[in-house]
Design an enzyme around this catalytic site. Structure first.
Site, PDB file in Angstrom:
ATOM      1  N   LYS A  73       0.847  -1.200   0.000  1.00  0.00           N
ATOM      2  CA  LYS A  73       0.000   0.000   0.000  1.00  0.00           C
ATOM      3  C   LYS A  73       0.881   1.249   0.000  1.00  0.00           C
ATOM      4  O   LYS A  73       1.926   1.272   0.666  1.00  0.00           O
ATOM      5  CB  LYS A  73      -0.918  -0.023   1.225  1.00  0.00           C
ATOM      6  CG  LYS A  73      -1.998   1.038   1.230  1.00  0.00           C
ATOM      7  CD  LYS A  73      -2.915   0.883   2.442  1.00  0.00           C
ATOM      8  CE  LYS A  73      -4.014   1.929   2.476  1.00  0.00           C
ATOM      9  NZ  LYS A  73      -4.912   1.759   3.643  1.00  0.00           N
ATOM     10  N   SER A 148      -9.776   1.742   2.670  1.00  0.00           N
ATOM     11  CA  SER A 148      -8.881   2.468   1.791  1.00  0.00           C
ATOM     12  C   SER A 148      -7.842   1.590   1.087  1.00  0.00           C
ATOM     13  O   SER A 148      -7.271   2.010   0.087  1.00  0.00           O
ATOM     14  CB  SER A 148      -8.146   3.541   2.590  1.00  0.00           C
ATOM     15  OG  SER A 148      -7.301   2.950   3.542  1.00  0.00           O
ATOM     16  N   SER A 172     -10.030  -0.430   6.911  1.00  0.00           N
ATOM     17  CA  SER A 172      -9.394  -0.250   5.599  1.00  0.00           C
ATOM     18  C   SER A 172      -8.705  -1.477   5.017  1.00  0.00           C
ATOM     19  O   SER A 172      -8.349  -1.488   3.847  1.00  0.00           O
ATOM     20  CB  SER A 172      -8.385   0.897   5.659  1.00  0.00           C
ATOM     21  OG  SER A 172      -9.055   2.118   5.502  1.00  0.00           O
TER      22      SER A 172
END
Lengths: 479, 481, 94
Positions: A73, A148, A172
Site C-alpha cells: 500500500k 482504503s 481499511s
C-alpha cells in the site's frame, strides 16, 4: 488447466522458488499479469516491469519468504520508491528509509513488487478519493474495491499480486478484503510496528496482510509481527508461530454474535451468509451464543472525532517546506494555504477541517475528550464480551461492493458503512475478514471474526477451519 | 514619582537544553555547530511515517533539575502535541507536555545584591523538543531552515508571577543557572542558545488585586538584557497607563542595540495550539525509588553550599555567594582550605587576586596552572612568615605563568623573608645613621618617621624583610638612642 | 454546534473557495449533528482512552547513530540553498 505462476499463493511461491531462475519466472509471470489486468482494475500506482530482475544476492538459507513478491500500500514507506499516499501533496516523495515491516519482509528474502493505490491518505472506504485514479473491483468493474486498501485487495483478488500489505484505521483492510473476496487481517494494535506507516489515526492504525487464503496471512504475520524499538506503541508480547495452530479444530470454541450488529441497513443477503457461516461453525463443534456490545451505535461518532483529530495533526506536516508538493509563492502563509489547498483532495480537506475543529479551543471537551471517554466504554464492551467468548462473529461490511460514485456525494453514509469494522480499531482488538459466500450479483461477502488482544492465532484457526470446509476462495473473478 | 503608585508583576519562562548525546526522540547527535541539517534522522525531519521514542537520559536530566529547584516529580506523565505552522517546526507540532508535566510546585529562594530576599515559586518544569533554526537575514528572497537543533531536549521552567523587580529576576536567573550548572546537565550558554528566557510583565496600581495586562518579552540574549528590558517595560507601561491609555497584550522583542522593546508585528491569528495527548508516545510512570536514586546523584547545590560556607568557614554571606555561584570556583576553594589555608584569606586571594589575574589573561580557573594546593601553600608561607604579602602578590603571577610551586619560586629568586635579627639589627643601625632627620622626627613624636625608616629597610632587603621584625627592631633601637 | 469554516480553514492552513466553503460547512455540520448522539451518554466518571494497550515507560538509550537520510531528503526537497531548506519569507501585512 495448469495453474499460472501468478496465481500462486505465498506458500506455493515459497515452494516454487528453488533458485533465482524460479523467482525471475514468477516475477515475469506476475509482471505480465499486471500488464494485462492492471489497466482494468487500476490497483497499482507502479510495479516492477517484466524486464526487472530479482536481486538474488541474498541467499535462500532459512529465509521464510525468499523470492516472494510483495505488493505494498502506498502509505507504507519504501526506500527509494515513491510513497505518495495517493495524494498530490506527496507526489515525488521518495522516502530515505524503509518501514519496519518492509525491512522485516526483505530480511526474510521477499521483495517489493508494486505500490498499491488507495484512498488519499487512507481517508475513504471506496478507493475513489485517490488523487491518481479510482481502483475497480475485479468482480465487477463498475464497482468499488472498497477502501482504503482498495488497491491492495483488488490486486490480490485479480491475481496481479501474490500478497499485499494494507493498513487499517477503521476497516481499511477488512472492508476491501470483503468486497474483493480475499483474506484481510487487522492485527491487535501494537502487534505490528507502525514505523514507516504514514500515519492517519495514530492510535488506530495497524498494518496487516491481504492474502488469497488464511495460511498465507499467518505466514506473513509470522514475519511482520513483533516488537519494534522504533515504535513506542508496539507491544513487547511474544509472537507465536501462527501456522502451528491453524489446523487445530474449533471444537468447543466459544463464538459470540453481537445482537447490536444485526440492524437496519444490513443487506439481507449478507446477513444470511453470516448466519449460515455461524451455523457451519456450530456444525464444526463451536459453541455459539448471542452477546451484547451495547455501545456499538456510538462507534462511528467516536471514530470520526478521534480519527480526524489525529489525522488533522498527522497531516499538518504536509506544508511544502521539506518534501513533496509546494505551491510557489513569495509569502510563507500563502505558500502554506495554497500548497495544502492544491495538494489535498476534498475528503482530506473535510477530515482535516473536522479534526482541527474538534481539537480547537472551546470544543476539545465537547468533542475530542468526550469521544475518548466513549471510546473507553466501547473498549469495555469488548473486555466484557471476551470474558464469555473467544471469537466474535459479524459481517465485515453491511453490504457487498457498491457502485462507483454511489456514496461519493454523501460522506456520512460512507462513514456509516464502516460500522462493523470501526469498533475493533477503537478497542484495539484484532479482526480478520474471510470470504463467506457471494450475493445474487456474484459479489463476494465477507465474514468478520474479532478476537481478544494478541489472539490472532485463534482468528487464524477459526478462519482456516471455515475456509477449508467451504473453499469459497476457489472461485476467482473472470478478468 | 509616578511609578511609586504601581507595582510590577513578573514571571519568567526559561528553556534549558539538556546535554544529552542524542536528541529527545531520536538518535541524532546534539552537537552544536555542525553543517546545516546534517545532525538529523527521519524523526528530526518529522518525515512521514517516522515515530518518536523517548531518550531516557533526557527524562533523568529533567528530573534532576526539577529536584534541584525543589519541584515535586510527577508520578505519571505524558506528552502532548502543540500545533502551529512555522518552518522551524518540521511536523507542524511540537511534542511538549500540557496537563501532566514532569514536575510542578518548586521554588528558589533568591537574594539580590541589595540583600532583597524573595521566594520565587516555580509553577512547573516540563520536557519538550526544541525547534529548528531559521535564518531570515542572509537571503533577500527567502528564509533558510536548519533542523540540527530540532528535537534537542529542552526543560521549560515556568515561574509563578512572583517577581517584583528586574533585580529579583536577575538574581533568580543567576541562581537557576548556577543550580543547573552544578547538576551538570546543561552548559546554560545564552550565546549558544542552550539557555533562553522569555519574560512576562505587567503593572498594576498598588493594592489592586487583579493583574494588569501583560506583555511578553522575547529575544533576550543575556541576564542583563532581561533586567534592562524589564526596567524598560516598567517605564513604558507606567507611561502608557499614566497617559490614560491601556497596555496592549502583545509580544515585544528586546532590541539590544537600541536598548528598547518593540512590538513584534504578526498577522498570525490568536494562537490555538490544539493540544492533545501524543498518540505515538506511551505514558510514563516515575517510581519514588527512581526519584530517590536521582536525588542521591545530585551534588550539593549552590544554596546549600553557601549556607555551609558561612557556617563552616565563617565567611560573610556575600563572600560565600560569590564563591559558590560557580561550582569550579567553590570546588577549588574547598580544596585550598582543606589543604591548610586560612578560609578568609583563601576566599580573598582566590576571588580577588587569582581570578583577577586570570580574568586579565582571559583564562579560566579550569585550565589554571596554579593548583588549589599550591595556592594554599602560598597562603601558608605567608602565615609562617616565610614571605610577606607583598612578595606573595609578586609570586602569584609567576605561578600562573609557569605552574611552579611557590616554594621553588621563592627559593630560586632568593625571596625568603629575612627574619635574621642579627642581620636586620645591623641594617637598622646603618639606616638610622644614614637618616638623622627621621630620627629627630621620631623623637619629636612624628609617627610617620618610623614608616619611612621601615620603607627604607624594605627597600634595602628588596621587600624580603619581615615587616613585623623590622618594625620591632626600629622601635627598640630608636627608643634606646 | 456549528463551526466557523473560515476560522477552521485558517487554523488548518487550507485555502477554500466560496463554493468549497459552502459545501464543506454543510457536510461538516451534518457530521457534527450526527455526533451529537454522544450527549445521550453519562460519561462524567469515565476515564478517556488515549492508548488501548496499557503500555508505559518505553525508552531508548541515549546513543548517537549517524544518519545519512538528510542527503536524500535534501535531494528531493522543493527548494534548498546549500544544505539549508529554503522557504518564502513572511510578508508583513499581505
Amino acid at each position: 488447466m495448469a495453474k499460472e505462476l501468478y496465481e500462486m499463493t505465498v506458500v506455493e511461491a515459497v515452494n516454487h522458488n528453488k533458485d533465482e531462475k524460479n523467482v525471475n519466472e514468477l516475477l515475469s509471470s506476475l509482471s505480465k499479469r499486471a500488464e494485462k489486468v492492471n489497466p482494468k482494475v487500476k490497483a497499482y500506482l507502479n510495479w516492477k516491469t517484466e524486464a526487472s530482475e530479482f536481486d538474488g544476492k541474498t541467499s535462500k538459507d532459512g529465509k521464510s519468504l525468499w523470492g516472494v513478491p510483495i505488493s505494498i500500500k502506498d502509505n507504507i514507506c519504501t526506500h527509494g520508491w515513491e510513497t505518495s499516499c495517493s495524494s498530490k501533496i506527496l507526489k515525488g516523495y521518495i522516502p530515505p528509509y524503509d518501514a519496519t515491516v518492509v525491512n522485516k519482509l526483505k530480511n526474510e528474502g521477499a521483495f517489493i513488487f508494486a505500490k498499491c493505490n488507495m484512498d488519499e491518505f487512507a481517508f475513504g472506504s471506496s478507493c475513489e478519493s485517490s488523487a491518481d485514479f479510482p481502483t475497480l473491483n475485479p468482480w465487477d468493474l463498475e464497482r468499488v474495491p472498497g477502501g482504503s486498501s482498495g488497491g491492495s485487495a483488488s490486486s490480490v483478488a485479480s491475481d496481479e499480486a501474490i500478497v499485499a500489505l494494507g493498513s487499517d484505521t477503521g476497516g481499511s483492510i477488512r472492508q476491501p478484503a470483503s468486497f474483493c473476496g480475499v483474506v484481510g487481517l487487522k492485527p491487535t494494535y501494537g502487534r505490528v510496528s507502525r514505523y514507516g506507516l504514514i500515519a492517519f489515526g495514530s492510535s488506530l492504525d495497524q498494518i496487516g496482510p491481504l492474502t488469497k487464503n488464511v495460511e498465507d496471512n499467518a505466514r506473513i504475520m509470522n514475519v511482520i509481527a513483533g516488537y519494534d524499538p522504533k515504535d513506542s506503541t508496539s507491544a513487547n508480547v511474544e509472537v507465536p508461530d501462527y501456522t502451528q495452530t491453524l489446523t487445530k479444530n474449533v471444537e468447543g470454541l466459544r463464538i459470540g454474535i453481537p445482537k447490536e450488529y444485526f440492524i437496519d441497513g444490513l443487506d439481507p443477503e449478507v446477513e444470511a451468509a453470516v448466519r449460515e457461516a455461524t451455523a457451519m461453525y456450530e456444525k464444526l463443534g463451536a459453541k455459539v451464543k448471542e452477546i451484547s456490545l451495547p455501545h456499538t451505535k456510538y462507534a462511528v461518532s467516536v471514530y470520526y472525532i478521534v480519527a480526524t483529530a489525529e489525522a488533522s495533526s498527522n497531516l499538518a506536516r504536509f506544508d511544502g517546506v521539506q518534501y513533496g508538493y509546494r505551491h510557489p509563492s513569495k509569502d510563507l502563509v500563502e505558500m502554506y494555504m495554497n500548497t495544502r489547498s492544491q495538494g489535498f483532495g476534498e475528503e482530506v480537506k473535510r477530515r482535516v477541517l473536522l479534526g482541527t475543529f474538534v481539537l480547537s479551543a472551546g470544543y476539545y471537551d465537547a468533542y475530542y475528550l468526550k469521544a475518548q471517554k466513549v471510546r473507553t466504554l466501547i473498549k469495555k464492551d469488548f473486555d466484557e464480551a471476551f470474558k464469555e467468548v473467544d471469537v466474535i462473529i459479524s459481517p465485515t461490511a453491511p453490504t457487498t461492493a457498491f457502485k462507483l460514485n454511489e456514496k461519493k456525494e454523501d460522506p456520512l453514509s460512507m462513514y456509516l458503512s464502516d460500522i462493523y469494522t470501526i469498533p475493533s480499531n477503537l478497542a484495539g482488538v484484532p479482526s480478520i475478514s474471510i470470504p463467506c459466500g457471494y450475493d445474487s450479483k456474484g459479489l463476494p461477502i465477507g465474514l468478520q471474526l474479532i478476537g481478544n488482544y494478541f489472539d490472532e492465532a485463534t482468528l487464524f484457526r477459526a478462519g482456516y477451519n471455515y475456509e477449508q470446509t467451504m473453499h469459497w476462495n476457489d472461485k476467482k473473478p473472470s478478468i | 514619582m509616578a511609578s511609586d503608585k504601581y507595582e510590577t508583576v513578573i514571571g519568567l519562562e526559561v528553556h534549558v537544553q539538556l546535554q544529552t548525546e542524542s536528541k529527545l526522540f531520536c538518535s541524532s547527535s546534539t552537537q552544536f555547530g555542525a553543517e546545516p541539517n546534517t545532525q538529523t534522522t527521519e524523526v528530526s525531519f518529522g518525515l512521514p511515517g517516522s515515530l518518536p521514542v523517548l531518550n531516557e537520559k533526557a527524562l533523568e536530566y529533567g528530573i534532576q533539575i526539577a529536584l534541584g529547584i525543589n519541584c515535586k516529580i510527577a508520578e505519571r506523565l505524558k506528552f502532548d502535541r502543540k500545533h502551529y505552522f512555522y518552518p522551524d517546526l518540521p511536523k507542524a507540532y511540537q511534542i511538549s507536555q500540557f496537563d501532566m508535566p514532569l514536575s510542578y510546585e518548586g521554588y528558589l529562594d533568591v537574594t539580590t545584591k541589595d540583600n532583597d530576599s524573595i521566594r520565587v515559586r516555580i509553577n512547573r518544569a516540563h520536557l519538550e523538543e526544541d525547534a529548528g533554526k531559521l535564518d531570515h537575514e542572509s537571503h533577500s528572497d527567502g528564509s533558510l531552515v536548519d533542523y540540527n537543533r530540532a528535537g534537542i531536549p529542552l526543560l521549560e521552567i515556568v515561574t509563578e508571577p512572583d517577581l517584583k523587580t528586574p533585580e529579583q529576576a536577575y538574581a533568580y536567573l543567576t541562581l537557576l543557572k548556577s543550580t543547573i550548572k552544578y547538576i551538570g546537565v546543561s552548559d546554560c550558554s545564552m550565546e549558544q542558545g542552550s539557555l533562553r528566557c522569555d519574560a512576562n510583565i505587567s503593572i498594576r496600581p498598588k493594592g489592586q488585586k487583579e493583574l494588569g495586562t501583560k506583555t511578553e518579552i522575547k529575544n533576550l540574549n543575556s541576564f542583563k538584557a532581561v533586567a534592562r528590558s524589564l526596567q524598560y517595560e516598567i517605564d513604558r507601561q507606567t507611561q502608557v497607563v499614566e497617559s490614560g491609555d491601556r497596555v496592549v497584550q502583545e509580544t515585544r522583542l528586546w532590541n539590544d542595540a537600541k536598548q528598547k522593546t518593540v512590538t513584534m508585528r504578526s498577522k498570525e491569528e490568536a494562537h490555538d495550539y490544539r493540544f492533545f495527548p501524543e498518540p505515538d508516545l506511551v505514558p510514563f510512570t516515575i517510581s519514588r525509588e527512581k526519584v530517590e536514586e536521582l536525588k542521591k546523584l545530585l551534588p550539593e547545590l549552590p544554596q546549600a553550599r553557601e549556607h555551609r560556607f558561612v557556617k563552616e568557614f565563617q565567611l560573610s554571606e556575600y563572600d560565600a555567594q560569590v564563591l559558590v555561584s560557580d561550582k569550579k570556583t567553590a570546588d577549588y576553594y574547598e580544596v585550598c582550605v582543606n589543604s591548610g589555608a586560612d578560609p578568609k584569606k583563601a576566599s580573598n586571594w582566590l576571588t580577588t587576586e587569582l581570578l583577577g589575574i586570570l580574568n586579565a589573561r582571559k583564562e579560566s580557573l579550569e585550565n589554571c596552572k596554579v593548583t588549589p594546593e599550591s595556592l594554599s601553600l602560598l597562603l601558608q608561607m605567608m602565615d609562617k612568615q616565610v614571605i610577606n604579602g607583598k612578595i606573595a602578590k609578586e609570586i602569584l603571577p609567576e605561578m600562573v605563568e609557569t605552574g611552579n610551586s611557590p616554594e621553588d619560586i621563592v627559593k630560586d629568586r632568593g625571596m625568603e623573608q629575612v627574619s635574621d635579627t642579627g642581620l636586620l639589627e645591623e641594617l637598622a643601625k646603618n639606616i638610622i645613621n644614614a637618616n638623622p632627620k627621621s630620627v629627630e622626627d621620631f623623637k619629636l613624636g612624628k609617627k610617620n618617621a618610623i614608616s619611612f625608616l621601615v620603607g627604607q629597610m624594605m627597600k634595602e632587603t628588596k621587600g624580603k624583610a619581615n615587616p613585623a621584625i623590622v618594625n620591632q627592631l626600629l622601635q627598640k633601637t630608636l627608643s634606646e638612642m | 454546534m456549528e463551526m466557523d469554516i473560515n476560522k477552521v480553514a485558517l487554523l488548518s492552513r487550507i485555502k477554500l473557495d466560496e463554493e468549497e466553503k459552502v459545501k464543506l460547512q454543510n457536510d461538516l455540520n451534518q457530521i457534527l449533528s450526527y455526533v451529537e448522539q454522544l450527549n445521550e451518554l453519562d460519561i462524567a466518571d469515565v476515564e478517556p482512552t488515549s492508548h488501548v494497550l496499557n503500555l508505559e515507560n518505553v525508552y531508548r538509550e541515549d546513543k548517537v547513530i549517524q544518519s545519512e537520510a538528510y542527503k536524500e531528503v535534501l535531494k528531493h526537497a522543493p527548494d534548498i540553498h546549500g544544505s539549508y531548506f529554503k522557504v518564502p519569507k513572511v510578508i508583513e501585512g499581505s
